[in-house]
Design an enzyme around this catalytic site. Structure first.
Site, PDB file in Angstrom:
ATOM      1  N   HIS A 175       0.637   4.301   4.469  1.00  0.00           N
ATOM      2  CA  HIS A 175      -0.164   5.571   2.669  1.00  0.00           C
ATOM      3  C   HIS A 175      -0.179   6.710   3.363  1.00  0.00           C
ATOM      4  O   HIS A 175       0.310   7.130   2.014  1.00  0.00           O
ATOM      5  CB  HIS A 175      -1.861   5.503   3.662  1.00  0.00           C
ATOM      6  CG  HIS A 175      -2.696   4.042   2.780  1.00  0.00           C
ATOM      7  ND1 HIS A 175      -3.829   4.264   3.335  1.00  0.00           N
ATOM      8  CD2 HIS A 175      -1.191   3.052   3.487  1.00  0.00           C
ATOM      9  CE1 HIS A 175      -4.075   2.017   3.353  1.00  0.00           C
ATOM     10  NE2 HIS A 175      -2.993   1.823   3.252  1.00  0.00           N
TER      11      HIS A 175
ATOM     12  N   SER B 121       0.869  -1.002  -0.063  1.00  0.00           N
ATOM     13  CA  SER B 121       0.010  -0.182  -0.052  1.00  0.00           C
ATOM     14  C   SER B 121       0.705   1.638  -0.389  1.00  0.00           C
ATOM     15  O   SER B 121       0.139   2.483  -0.954  1.00  0.00           O
ATOM     16  CB  SER B 121      -1.250   0.329   1.245  1.00  0.00           C
ATOM     17  OG  SER B 121      -1.768  -0.993   1.590  1.00  0.00           O
TER      18      SER B 121
END
Length: 291
Positions: free
Chosen positions: A241, A191
């Site tokens: 993230h 991610s």
């Protein structure tokens, strides 16, 4: 004198333009630019001529960021998906492999094993965790995003720059995770690297003056999924993230900047080196706090 004025088209100096030929990098106005596989080219480069100011090295097609145009512009994207899939299958087949690859600051195996983690010198976890998934839906979502974001970016950046963006975005996400999470918190997944590609995509779309709305909607949606709590077993690492996104924005700004002579490669690779050193500094700071 207005120092912020855009350069004039090389064929029509009275017409300011922000577009440059992807081969010779000269400014071109809308009447002169000719659509190419990536970006636009000037009439001289399309004809293969050697107009005034045309450099011999411009005969080879170049990407928007200055890399070589390859016959398969999505090769690195495909290889990255293959590596992620291979590591996923290996983690399913080899018991305990996931524990050796996931990101942990300091992990004590209470059944008598040794202390493990980045803080003990296992720095490979910062990178291997980026390629590790243990749930099919997790790898499916990340690989789908990698395919849709990676293809256009690789075509615009070229293979080397795209690979550097992916790896450094993953490392940037890992460094922020290592810095801000409890030392025994396991973290894994691509991610952070995917968010880095999203950040660079924002820069690319803005640089090429395309419609920003689709990428902004995607960015907002992914951030909402990152920070809005919801039921279920899924725990999202917002640290990865955010770290990956910021890294991608910074590297994207350096790689997809308007050309200014021969200094662009120096700026691009200098930014990569600076990000790598920053990751190293964050890791050393956190390690010193844990040991």
């Amino acid at each position: 004198m207005d120092t912020d004025r855009l350069p004039g088209c090389y064929r029509h100096p009275d017409r300011d333009t922000a577009i440059r030929c992807t081969r010779c990098e000269r400014p071109i106005c809308p009447d002169c630019m000719i659509s190419a596989a990536v970006g636009f080219q000037c009439p001289d480069c399309v004809r293969g001529g050697s107009g005034t100011g045309h450099r011999p090295e411009a005969d080879a097609p170049r990407t928007l960021a200055g890399g070589r145009v390859e016959s398969d512009p999505h090769l690195v994207t495909k290889v990255l998906i293959g590596v992620n899939a291979a590591v996923f299958l290996a983690a399913l087949a080899v018991p305990g492999l996931a524990v050796q690859l996931e990101l942990l600051g300091l992990y004590v195996q209470f059944w008598g094993g040794p202390v493990q983690g980045v803080a003990t010198g296992e720095y490979h976890r910062l990178l291997t965790s980026v390629f590790l998934h243990v749930e099919w839906w997790h790898i499916a979502g990340n690989m789908l995003a990698l395919w849709f974001l990676g293809g256009p970016l690789e075509a615009a950046l070229g293979r080397a720059r795209f690979l550097a963006l992916y790896v450094l975005s993953g490392l940037g996400g890992s460094a922020v995770v290592y810095l801000l999470t409890p030392p025994n918190a396991p973290t894994l997944g691509a991610s952070g690297a995917v968010f880095g590609l999203l950040g660079a995509t924002v820069v690319l779309v803005r640089r090429t003056r395309q419609d920003m709305r689709p990428v902004v909607v995607m960015l907002v949606l992914m951030l909402v999924l990152t920070f809005v709590p919801y039921g279920g077993r899924l725990e999202v690492s917002w640290q990865a993230h955010v770290g990956g996104l910021v890294t991608g924005l910074l590297l994207g700004a350096a790689m997809i900047r308007p050309a200014r002579g021969g200094k662009r490669p120096l700026i691009q690779w200098g930014a990569c080196a600076a990000v790598f050193l920053l990751v190293g500094a964050l890791v050393l700071v956190r390690t010193a706090a844990l040991t």
